[in-house]
Design a protein around this motif. Structure first.
Motif, PDB file in Angstrom:
ATOM      1  N   ALA A  68      78.989 -16.081  69.454  1.00 13.26           N
ATOM      2  CA  ALA A  68      77.642 -16.979  69.640  1.00 13.26           C
ATOM      3  C   ALA A  68      76.350 -16.946  68.268  1.00 13.26           C
ATOM      4  N   ASP A 108      79.519 -22.604  69.984  1.00 13.24           N
ATOM      5  CA  ASP A 108      78.652 -22.317  71.106  1.00 13.24           C
ATOM      6  C   ASP A 108      78.790 -23.292  71.857  1.00 13.24           C
ATOM      7  N   LYS A 135      71.641 -14.929  64.664  1.00  9.09           N
ATOM      8  CA  LYS A 135      72.857 -15.395  64.778  1.00  9.09           C
ATOM      9  C   LYS A 135      73.563 -14.057  63.722  1.00  9.09           C
ATOM     10  N   SER A 180      71.344 -19.909  73.006  1.00  8.80           N
ATOM     11  CA  SER A 180      72.180 -20.673  73.764  1.00  8.80           C
ATOM     12  C   SER A 180      71.884 -21.024  74.838  1.00  8.80           C
ATOM     13  N   HIS A 224      81.591 -13.837  81.127  1.00  8.06           N
ATOM     14  CA  HIS A 224      80.854 -14.349  79.433  1.00  8.06           C
ATOM     15  C   HIS A 224      81.143 -15.721  79.203  1.00  8.06           C
ATOM     16  N   ASP A 259      81.006 -16.821  75.841  1.00  3.99           N
ATOM     17  CA  ASP A 259      81.209 -16.639  74.581  1.00  3.99           C
ATOM     18  C   ASP A 259      81.740 -15.936  74.225  1.00  3.99           C
ATOM     19  N   ASN A 297      76.189 -15.085  75.436  1.00  6.83           N
ATOM     20  CA  ASN A 297      76.440 -14.029  74.280  1.00  6.83           C
ATOM     21  C   ASN A 297      76.147 -12.137  74.963  1.00  6.83           C
ATOM     22  N   GLU A 306      78.225  -9.990  74.012  1.00  3.67           N
ATOM     23  CA  GLU A 306      79.683  -9.839  73.375  1.00  3.67           C
ATOM     24  C   GLU A 306      78.703  -9.148  71.895  1.00  3.67           C
ATOM     25  N   GLN A 307      77.575  -9.271  71.768  1.00  7.01           N
ATOM     26  CA  GLN A 307      76.073  -8.835  70.858  1.00  7.01           C
ATOM     27  C   GLN A 307      75.449  -7.893  71.691  1.00  7.01           C
TER      28      GLN A 307
END
Length: 468
Positions: A63, A68, A96, A255, A277, A279, A322, A324-325
């Motif tokens: 991401a 991305d 980021k 994004s 997702h 990413d 994103n 994952e974060q």
């Protein structure tokens, strides 16, 4: 006298109470088409081709990275190429994080390199200190505050494999909470046995957070063989490690969630949402996590579009940004569509690899349980059992479910998912095309029947719960 006074009140309450919802059912005409849909889906290779395209042409999709942006453009183009009626994107802005380099080594009499990876969200920096091993997070939490001053905390918790991935709750907690606990104990660095179930020398990354008010320290995961090695060295006496990370947060990035829709024949404003997702982490090519889900959901919707008779409602596929974060794409979608909760008939996410689906359920209320059972019956020929007391929303569906959208659960076999999760080994060759096709068939059958149901599955607005 008291009875006479109560009677009007009871009558008023009865009149004011909402009428029970009519029972939701799946039309026989829709059920009759499912044999043909299952057969076509099992023979179709669209899902595989989509996964191959994403992992080959884009590769890892951290991401906020340049990849991305290429993945977003890829998703827009792929939706168009697959014949979706509507394609659009919605912005998702977030901090980021960048990984630049990472190294670790035992120093001193037993000097040797260690295979590690920085945890997502870690700060950069170089520390060299004696390691203090803890068998689990509870042991670290029990350490006295300040007792790790000038030391590196090492949590050596072994996550257990399970078909439903239940071991990840404890393994993931070490990653998410461990660094902050270590800082409170005085540590200047944090190491953990990877939250994984393999025995390969490939560490598992994943996001961590530092509690407010703490000064962050470098945090990394050891591959499982390297965690074993470090534990053996620590058992022999004091051992020191040098940990050097070059990584960290670098501004904001925007994004996009990318959305494709197949228009329903009579109630197009209502949707069944399926998604995954877009990413991935940056170590592998994000095949099982989560190009597989992108391929499954895109292919399922395409198969539905090719049916002789489309379902009443639209099929919406969301390629989330994103996840994952911190489920950031899922949260952004829920916020952007907060006024349309009741229009979302059901929502399901494929984000647990590409293992065969073995169970199905929804969070629907009583009036839609018969319809849930009918869908389960149509899934049974694919080897999928009805599990009426199990399940829950996929990660990016959690924010929607918190606002009142009813979830659906198609349980994938994750027995080996955490062998690959967030590692350099997460690559296309790990996916079984036949198992992937079974997933596509399951999502196609589920989404078609849910979209053609006579009646609803209980989605209704409610006050959003605190962010997950």
């Amino acid at each position: 006298m008291r009875i006479a006074l109560l009677a009007p009140a009871l009558a008023a309450a009865f009149l004011a109470a909402p009428a029970p919802a009519a029972e939701t059912r799946i039309p026989d005409a829709a059920l009759a088409q499912m044999g043909e849909l299952r057969t076509r889906a099992l023979a179709d290779d669209t899902g595989w081709k989509v996964v191959e395209s994403l992992t080959t042409e884009i590769g890892p999709r951290l991401a906020g990275s340049e990849a991305d942006a290429r993945a977003v453009a890829w998703a827009v183009a792929k939706f168009h190429a697959l014949g979706f009626d509507r394609v659009w994107s919605e912005p998702v802005t977030f901090p980021k994080w960048e990984r630049r380099s990472e190294h670790a080594a035992v120093v001193g009499a037993h000097a040797q390199p260690l295979a590690i990876t920085a945890l997502g969200g870690s700060v950069g920096g170089t520390v060299e200190a004696q390691v203090v091993r803890f068998p689990d997070l509870a042991a670290l939490e029990a350490a006295a505050d300040g007792s790790l001053a000038g030391r590196i905390a090492f949590v050596d918790f072994q996550m257990q494999a399970a078909r439903d991935g239940s071991g990840y709750r404890a393994g993931g907690a070490v990653r998410s909470r461990g660094p902050s606990v270590a800082i409170r104990k005085g540590a200047i660095g944090f190491l953990m046995r990877s939250a994984g179930t393999d025995n390969h020398r490939v560490p598992h990354t994943g996001i961590t957070r530092y509690d407010d008010g703490l000064e962050p320290v470098p945090a990394a995961a050891l591959s499982i063989p390297d965690a074993d090695q470090l534990a053996r060295l620590a058992a022999r006496g004091p051992v020191s490690v040098r940990l050097a990370l070059d990584c960290g947060w670098d501004g904001q990035y925007t994004s996009h969630n990318v959305i494709g829709q197949i228009t329903g024949r009579s109630r197009p404003q209502e949707v069944v949402l399926i998604g995954a997702h877009l990413d991935s982490w940056d170590l592998g090519t994000g095949a099982v996590d989560d190009a597989a889900g992108i391929g499954i959901t895109m292919a399922a919707a395409r198969l539905i579009a090719q049916m002789p008779r489309r379902p009443a409602r639209s099929i919406r596929v969301v390629a989330y940004a994103n996840e994952e974060q911190g489920l950031l794409g899922g949260r952004a979608y829920a916020q952007a569509h907060a006024d349309g909760i009741a229009l979302h008939q059901l929502a399901a996410e494929s984000d647990f690899g590409a293992g065969r689906i073995y169970a199905f359920n929804t969070g629907a209320p009583a009036h839609a349980r018969a319809a849930t059972a009918q869908i389960a019956g149509a899934l049974a020929p694919l080897g999928i059992a009805y599990a009426p007391d199990k399940g829950g929303p996929g990660p990016d569906i959690i924010p929607l479910a918190a606002r009142g959208v009813t979830w659906a659960w198609l349980a994938q076999d994750g027995s080996d998912y955490f062998h690959l999760h967030h590692t350099a080994d997460d690559t296309l060759d790990k996916i079984d095309p036949a198992a992937l096709a079974q997933n596509v068939a399951a999502y196609a059958v589920f989404a078609y029947l849910a979209a053609d149901a006579e009646g609803d599955f209980g989605s209704a607005p409610k006050a959003a719960s605190p962010a997950p």
